[in-house]
Motif scaffolding. Structure first.
Motif, PDB file in Angstrom:
ATOM      1  N   GLY A 298      21.846   1.520  -7.077  1.00 21.27           N
ATOM      2  CA  GLY A 298      21.912   0.300  -6.042  1.00 21.27           C
ATOM      3  C   GLY A 298      20.828  -1.022  -7.018  1.00 21.27           C
ATOM      4  O   GLY A 298      20.559  -0.658  -7.523  1.00 21.27           O
ATOM      5  N   ASN A 299      21.166  -1.372  -6.152  1.00 16.41           N
ATOM      6  CA  ASN A 299      20.228  -3.222  -6.258  1.00 16.41           C
ATOM      7  C   ASN A 299      19.437  -3.771  -5.640  1.00 16.41           C
ATOM      8  O   ASN A 299      19.409  -4.985  -5.047  1.00 16.41           O
ATOM      9  CB  ASN A 299      21.207  -3.831  -7.045  1.00 16.41           C
ATOM     10  N   SER A 300      19.114  -3.011  -3.903  1.00 17.58           N
ATOM     11  CA  SER A 300      18.650  -3.436  -3.166  1.00 17.58           C
ATOM     12  C   SER A 300      16.809  -3.287  -3.442  1.00 17.58           C
ATOM     13  O   SER A 300      17.245  -2.382  -3.119  1.00 17.58           O
ATOM     14  CB  SER A 300      19.567  -3.598  -1.977  1.00 17.58           C
ATOM     15  N   PHE A 301      16.314  -3.696  -3.116  1.00 20.14           N
ATOM     16  CA  PHE A 301      14.710  -3.690  -3.241  1.00 20.14           C
ATOM     17  C   PHE A 301      14.089  -5.088  -2.521  1.00 20.14           C
ATOM     18  O   PHE A 301      14.578  -5.611  -2.030  1.00 20.14           O
ATOM     19  CB  PHE A 301      14.186  -3.847  -4.499  1.00 20.14           C
ATOM     20  N   VAL A 302      12.583  -4.270  -1.546  1.00 15.59           N
ATOM     21  CA  VAL A 302      11.749  -4.752  -0.964  1.00 15.59           C
ATOM     22  C   VAL A 302      10.459  -3.913  -1.310  1.00 15.59           C
ATOM     23  O   VAL A 302      10.612  -3.192  -2.004  1.00 15.59           O
ATOM     24  CB  VAL A 302      12.154  -3.951   0.278  1.00 15.59           C
ATOM     25  N   LYS A 303       9.845  -4.724  -0.953  1.00 10.76           N
ATOM     26  CA  LYS A 303       8.304  -4.525  -1.883  1.00 10.76           C
ATOM     27  C   LYS A 303       7.558  -4.349  -0.601  1.00 10.76           C
ATOM     28  O   LYS A 303       7.223  -4.755   0.972  1.00 10.76           O
ATOM     29  CB  LYS A 303       8.472  -6.077  -1.834  1.00 10.76           C
ATOM     30  N   VAL A 304       6.948  -3.392  -0.223  1.00 11.37           N
ATOM     31  CA  VAL A 304       6.020  -2.119   0.352  1.00 11.37           C
ATOM     32  C   VAL A 304       4.720  -2.401   0.190  1.00 11.37           C
ATOM     33  O   VAL A 304       4.095  -1.699  -0.727  1.00 11.37           O
ATOM     34  CB  VAL A 304       6.724  -0.816   0.189  1.00 11.37           C
ATOM     35  N   PRO A 305       3.702  -2.595   1.012  1.00 13.79           N
ATOM     36  CA  PRO A 305       2.270  -3.070   1.031  1.00 13.79           C
ATOM     37  C   PRO A 305       1.713  -1.833   1.563  1.00 13.79           C
ATOM     38  O   PRO A 305       1.868  -1.466   2.152  1.00 13.79           O
ATOM     39  CB  PRO A 305       1.331  -4.336   1.428  1.00 13.79           C
ATOM     40  N   GLU A 306       0.807  -1.083   0.049  1.00  9.32           N
ATOM     41  CA  GLU A 306       0.386   0.421   0.871  1.00  9.32           C
ATOM     42  C   GLU A 306      -1.163  -0.031  -0.104  1.00  9.32           C
ATOM     43  O   GLU A 306      -2.030   0.215  -1.231  1.00  9.32           O
ATOM     44  CB  GLU A 306       0.993   1.211  -0.294  1.00  9.32           C
ATOM     45  N   PHE A 307      -1.803  -0.389   0.978  1.00 11.05           N
ATOM     46  CA  PHE A 307      -3.321  -0.363   0.872  1.00 11.05           C
ATOM     47  C   PHE A 307      -3.761  -1.462  -0.429  1.00 11.05           C
ATOM     48  O   PHE A 307      -3.693  -2.052  -0.174  1.00 11.05           O
ATOM     49  CB  PHE A 307      -4.239   0.539   0.889  1.00 11.05           C
ATOM     50  N   GLU A 308      -3.903  -1.148  -1.498  1.00 13.53           N
ATOM     51  CA  GLU A 308      -4.090  -1.866  -2.123  1.00 13.53           C
ATOM     52  C   GLU A 308      -3.003  -1.690  -3.900  1.00 13.53           C
ATOM     53  O   GLU A 308      -3.308  -2.206  -5.165  1.00 13.53           O
ATOM     54  CB  GLU A 308      -5.436  -0.896  -3.644  1.00 13.53           C
ATOM     55  N   LYS A 309      -2.082  -1.091  -2.935  1.00 17.52           N
ATOM     56  CA  LYS A 309      -0.567  -1.715  -4.026  1.00 17.52           C
ATOM     57  C   LYS A 309       0.636  -2.319  -3.306  1.00 17.52           C
ATOM     58  O   LYS A 309       0.398  -1.837  -2.135  1.00 17.52           O
ATOM     59  CB  LYS A 309      -0.452   0.672  -4.897  1.00 17.52           C
ATOM     60  N   GLU A 310       1.625  -2.450  -4.377  1.00 18.08           N
ATOM     61  CA  GLU A 310       2.476  -3.214  -3.598  1.00 18.08           C
ATOM     62  C   GLU A 310       4.159  -2.334  -4.519  1.00 18.08           C
ATOM     63  O   GLU A 310       3.865  -2.449  -5.884  1.00 18.08           O
ATOM     64  CB  GLU A 310       2.271  -4.172  -3.899  1.00 18.08           C
TER      65      GLU A 310
ATOM     66  N   LEU B   4      16.502   0.217  -1.348  1.00 23.60           N
ATOM     67  CA  LEU B   4      16.795   0.236   0.307  1.00 23.60           C
ATOM     68  C   LEU B   4      17.451   1.315  -0.060  1.00 23.60           C
ATOM     69  O   LEU B   4      18.021   1.633   1.743  1.00 23.60           O
ATOM     70  CB  LEU B   4      17.270  -0.833   0.706  1.00 23.60           C
ATOM     71  N   ASP B   5      18.468   1.573  -0.626  1.00 29.83           N
ATOM     72  CA  ASP B   5      19.725   2.222  -0.675  1.00 29.83           C
ATOM     73  C   ASP B   5      18.834   3.938  -0.697  1.00 29.83           C
ATOM     74  O   ASP B   5      19.727   4.909  -0.160  1.00 29.83           O
ATOM     75  CB  ASP B   5      20.603   2.615  -1.975  1.00 29.83           C
ATOM     76  N   CYS B   6      18.324   4.066  -1.738  1.00 24.95           N
ATOM     77  CA  CYS B   6      17.477   5.222  -1.865  1.00 24.95           C
ATOM     78  C   CYS B   6      16.465   6.281  -1.491  1.00 24.95           C
ATOM     79  O   CYS B   6      16.078   6.752  -1.102  1.00 24.95           O
ATOM     80  CB  CYS B   6      18.240   6.089  -3.061  1.00 24.95           C
ATOM     81  N   GLY B   7      15.394   4.794  -1.442  1.00 26.62           N
ATOM     82  CA  GLY B   7      14.096   5.300  -1.020  1.00 26.62           C
ATOM     83  C   GLY B   7      13.805   4.928  -1.867  1.00 26.62           C
ATOM     84  O   GLY B   7      12.223   5.095  -2.421  1.00 26.62           O
ATOM     85  N   GLU B   8      14.245   5.228  -4.070  1.00 25.54           N
ATOM     86  CA  GLU B   8      13.082   5.252  -5.288  1.00 25.54           C
ATOM     87  C   GLU B   8      12.119   4.498  -4.974  1.00 25.54           C
ATOM     88  O   GLU B   8      12.595   3.152  -4.947  1.00 25.54           O
ATOM     89  CB  GLU B   8      14.303   5.120  -6.340  1.00 25.54           C
ATOM     90  N   VAL B   9      11.259   4.789  -5.723  1.00 32.59           N
ATOM     91  CA  VAL B   9      10.573   4.197  -6.157  1.00 32.59           C
ATOM     92  C   VAL B   9      11.112   3.367  -7.445  1.00 32.59           C
ATOM     93  O   VAL B   9      10.238   4.205  -8.320  1.00 32.59           O
ATOM     94  CB  VAL B   9       8.471   4.575  -5.572  1.00 32.59           C
ATOM     95  N   GLY B  10      10.454   2.288  -7.439  1.00 32.02           N
ATOM     96  CA  GLY B  10      11.586   1.464  -8.331  1.00 32.02           C
ATOM     97  C   GLY B  10       9.866   1.134  -9.913  1.00 32.02           C
ATOM     98  O   GLY B  10      10.110   0.917 -10.440  1.00 32.02           O
TER      99      GLY B  10
END
Length: 52
Positions: free
Chosen positions: A9-21, A26-32
């Motif tokens: 897939g080629n749909s990605f989203v940036k998700v903040p998590e404490f000190e990390k991004e 968006l298709d499978c939930g894999e962390v890129g």
């Protein structure tokens, strides 16, 4: 364009998590990628004596 290594897939989203991004597919939930927002915090891990 970046493609997901897991599903292609080629749909990605940036998700903040404490000190990390996280960049997550968006298709499978894999962390890129994981990026530290404040990389200076990593200097705490240079000296193992900090954990005693």
């Amino acid at each position: 364009m970046k493609k997901c290594k897991n599903c292609g897939g080629n749909s990605f989203v940036k998700v903040p998590e404490f000190e990390k991004e996280l960049t997550v597919c968006l298709d499978c939930g894999e962390v890129g990628s994981i990026r530290f927002v404040n990389p200076s915090i990593l200097k705490l891990y240079i000296n193992p004596d900090n954990f005693k």
